[in-house]
Design a protein around this motif. Structure first.
Motif, PDB file in Angstrom:
ATOM      1  N   LYS A   3       0.798  -1.225   0.000  1.00 53.27           N
ATOM      2  CA  LYS A   3       0.000   0.000   0.000  1.00 53.27           C
ATOM      3  C   LYS A   3       0.835   1.282   0.000  1.00 53.27           C
ATOM      4  CE  LYS A   3      -3.711   2.305   2.400  1.00 53.27           C
ATOM      5  NZ  LYS A   3      -4.668   2.271   3.471  1.00 53.27           N
ATOM      6  N   HIS A   4       1.953   1.305   0.727  1.00 52.73           N
ATOM      7  CA  HIS A   4       2.715   2.549   0.821  1.00 52.73           C
ATOM      8  C   HIS A   4       3.507   2.870  -0.454  1.00 52.73           C
ATOM      9  CE1 HIS A   4       5.742  -0.388   2.191  1.00 52.73           C
ATOM     10  NE2 HIS A   4       6.626   0.463   1.724  1.00 52.73           N
ATOM     11  N   LYS A   5       3.499   1.990  -1.432  1.00 52.10           N
ATOM     12  CA  LYS A   5       4.224   2.229  -2.680  1.00 52.10           C
ATOM     13  C   LYS A   5       3.374   2.908  -3.751  1.00 52.10           C
ATOM     14  CE  LYS A   5       7.519  -1.531  -2.234  1.00 52.10           C
ATOM     15  NZ  LYS A   5       8.042  -2.740  -2.880  1.00 52.10           N
ATOM     16  N   ILE A   6       2.072   3.017  -3.523  1.00 57.15           N
ATOM     17  CA  ILE A   6       1.199   3.622  -4.536  1.00 57.15           C
ATOM     18  C   ILE A   6       0.327   4.721  -3.935  1.00 57.15           C
ATOM     19  CG2 ILE A   6       1.113   1.536  -5.942  1.00 57.15           C
ATOM     20  CD1 ILE A   6      -1.777   1.153  -4.905  1.00 57.15           C
ATOM     21  N   VAL A   7      -0.016   5.684  -4.786  1.00 56.18           N
ATOM     22  CA  VAL A   7      -0.978   6.729  -4.418  1.00 56.18           C
ATOM     23  C   VAL A   7      -1.995   6.781  -5.548  1.00 56.18           C
ATOM     24  CG1 VAL A   7      -1.328   9.187  -3.992  1.00 56.18           C
ATOM     25  CG2 VAL A   7       0.705   8.051  -3.087  1.00 56.18           C
ATOM     26  N   LEU A   8      -3.252   6.606  -5.205  1.00 57.76           N
ATOM     27  CA  LEU A   8      -4.342   6.626  -6.181  1.00 57.76           C
ATOM     28  C   LEU A   8      -4.873   8.046  -6.317  1.00 57.76           C
ATOM     29  CD1 LEU A   8      -6.260   4.918  -7.976  1.00 57.76           C
ATOM     30  CD2 LEU A   8      -7.737   4.721  -5.961  1.00 57.76           C
ATOM     31  N   ILE A   9      -4.983   8.507  -7.555  1.00 56.77           N
ATOM     32  CA  ILE A   9      -5.573   9.818  -7.836  1.00 56.77           C
ATOM     33  C   ILE A   9      -6.881   9.541  -8.578  1.00 56.77           C
ATOM     34  CG2 ILE A   9      -5.272  12.049  -8.952  1.00 56.77           C
ATOM     35  CD1 ILE A   9      -2.243  11.561  -8.815  1.00 56.77           C
ATOM     36  N   GLU A  10      -7.982   9.650  -7.853  1.00 59.76           N
ATOM     37  CA  GLU A  10      -9.280   9.272  -8.413  1.00 59.76           C
ATOM     38  C   GLU A  10      -9.930  10.416  -9.183  1.00 59.76           C
ATOM     39  OE1 GLU A  10     -11.744   6.439  -6.186  1.00 59.76           O
ATOM     40  OE2 GLU A  10     -10.445   6.977  -4.480  1.00 59.76           O
ATOM     41  N   SER A  11     -10.515  10.082 -10.325  1.00 58.30           N
ATOM     42  CA  SER A  11     -11.127  11.093 -11.184  1.00 58.30           C
ATOM     43  C   SER A  11     -12.297  11.799 -10.516  1.00 58.30           C
ATOM     44  CB  SER A  11     -11.579  10.474 -12.509  1.00 58.30           C
ATOM     45  OG  SER A  11     -12.533   9.467 -12.289  1.00 58.30           O
ATOM     46  N   GLY A  12     -12.917  11.179  -9.535  1.00 60.50           N
ATOM     47  CA  GLY A  12     -14.041  11.797  -8.840  1.00 60.50           C
ATOM     48  C   GLY A  12     -13.620  12.630  -7.642  1.00 60.50           C
ATOM     49  N   GLN A  53       1.069  15.892   0.110  1.00 63.07           N
ATOM     50  CA  GLN A  53       1.423  15.502   1.479  1.00 63.07           C
ATOM     51  C   GLN A  53       1.419  13.983   1.633  1.00 63.07           C
ATOM     52  OE1 GLN A  53      -1.533  17.699   3.664  1.00 63.07           O
ATOM     53  NE2 GLN A  53      -0.287  19.556   3.739  1.00 63.07           N
ATOM     54  N   GLU A  54       0.453  13.333   0.996  1.00 67.23           N
ATOM     55  CA  GLU A  54       0.396  11.876   1.040  1.00 67.23           C
ATOM     56  C   GLU A  54       1.612  11.260   0.351  1.00 67.23           C
ATOM     57  OE1 GLU A  54      -2.531   8.174  -0.240  1.00 67.23           O
ATOM     58  OE2 GLU A  54      -3.212  10.226  -0.556  1.00 67.23           O
ATOM     59  N   VAL A  55       1.995  11.818  -0.794  1.00 72.38           N
ATOM     60  CA  VAL A  55       3.179  11.344  -1.515  1.00 72.38           C
ATOM     61  C   VAL A  55       4.419  11.493  -0.633  1.00 72.38           C
ATOM     62  CG1 VAL A  55       4.733  11.829  -3.458  1.00 72.38           C
ATOM     63  CG2 VAL A  55       2.263  11.717  -3.833  1.00 72.38           C
ATOM     64  N   GLU A  56       4.575  12.650  -0.018  1.00 72.72           N
ATOM     65  CA  GLU A  56       5.737  12.878   0.845  1.00 72.72           C
ATOM     66  C   GLU A  56       5.780  11.871   1.988  1.00 72.72           C
ATOM     67  OE1 GLU A  56       7.746  16.249   3.716  1.00 72.72           O
ATOM     68  OE2 GLU A  56       6.152  16.864   2.345  1.00 72.72           O
ATOM     69  N   SER A  57       4.647  11.653   2.627  1.00 72.41           N
ATOM     70  CA  SER A  57       4.577  10.713   3.742  1.00 72.41           C
ATOM     71  C   SER A  57       4.947   9.297   3.303  1.00 72.41           C
ATOM     72  CB  SER A  57       3.166  10.734   4.335  1.00 72.41           C
ATOM     73  OG  SER A  57       3.024   9.734   5.302  1.00 72.41           O
ATOM     74  N   ARG A  58       4.412   8.878   2.177  1.00 71.93           N
ATOM     75  CA  ARG A  58       4.681   7.513   1.701  1.00 71.93           C
ATOM     76  C   ARG A  58       6.114   7.348   1.213  1.00 71.93           C
ATOM     77  NH1 ARG A  58      -0.752   4.739  -0.438  1.00 71.93           N
ATOM     78  NH2 ARG A  58      -2.111   5.623   1.144  1.00 71.93           N
ATOM     79  N   LEU A  59       6.700   8.409   0.640  1.00 72.26           N
ATOM     80  CA  LEU A  59       8.109   8.326   0.246  1.00 72.26           C
ATOM     81  C   LEU A  59       8.997   8.191   1.479  1.00 72.26           C
ATOM     82  CD1 LEU A  59       8.335  10.937  -2.636  1.00 72.26           C
ATOM     83  CD2 LEU A  59       8.699   8.467  -2.824  1.00 72.26           C
TER      84      LEU A  59
END
Length: 65
Positions: A3-12, A53-59
């Motif tokens: 889970k920590h390797k991906i970030v989902l950017i949802e169209s909605g 912020q989510e990207v930074e945290s997961r990186l």
């Protein structure tokens, strides 16, 4: 993929329009690379602050920082 390797950017999503993406997309943080600006034709859009912020945290998690 963990889970920590991906970030989902949802169209909605609330801020999806500023991303410049056309459809739901995935950032695969374990597949990052650097490019010279000479080969980039144009900016697509921006990451909303919340996703940034989510990207930074997961990186940080991914690289143990």
């Amino acid at each position: 993929m963990t889970k920590h390797k991906i970030v989902l950017i949802e169209s909605g999503g609330q801020d999806f329009a500023i991303t410049g993406l056309r459809t739901t997309s995935v950032l695969r943080l374990h597949r990052l690379l650097t490019l010279t600006t000479a080969i980039i034709d144009r900016d697509l859009g921006r990451l909303p602050e919340t996703i940034g912020q989510e990207v930074e945290s997961r990186l940080r998690q991914l690289f143990g920082l």
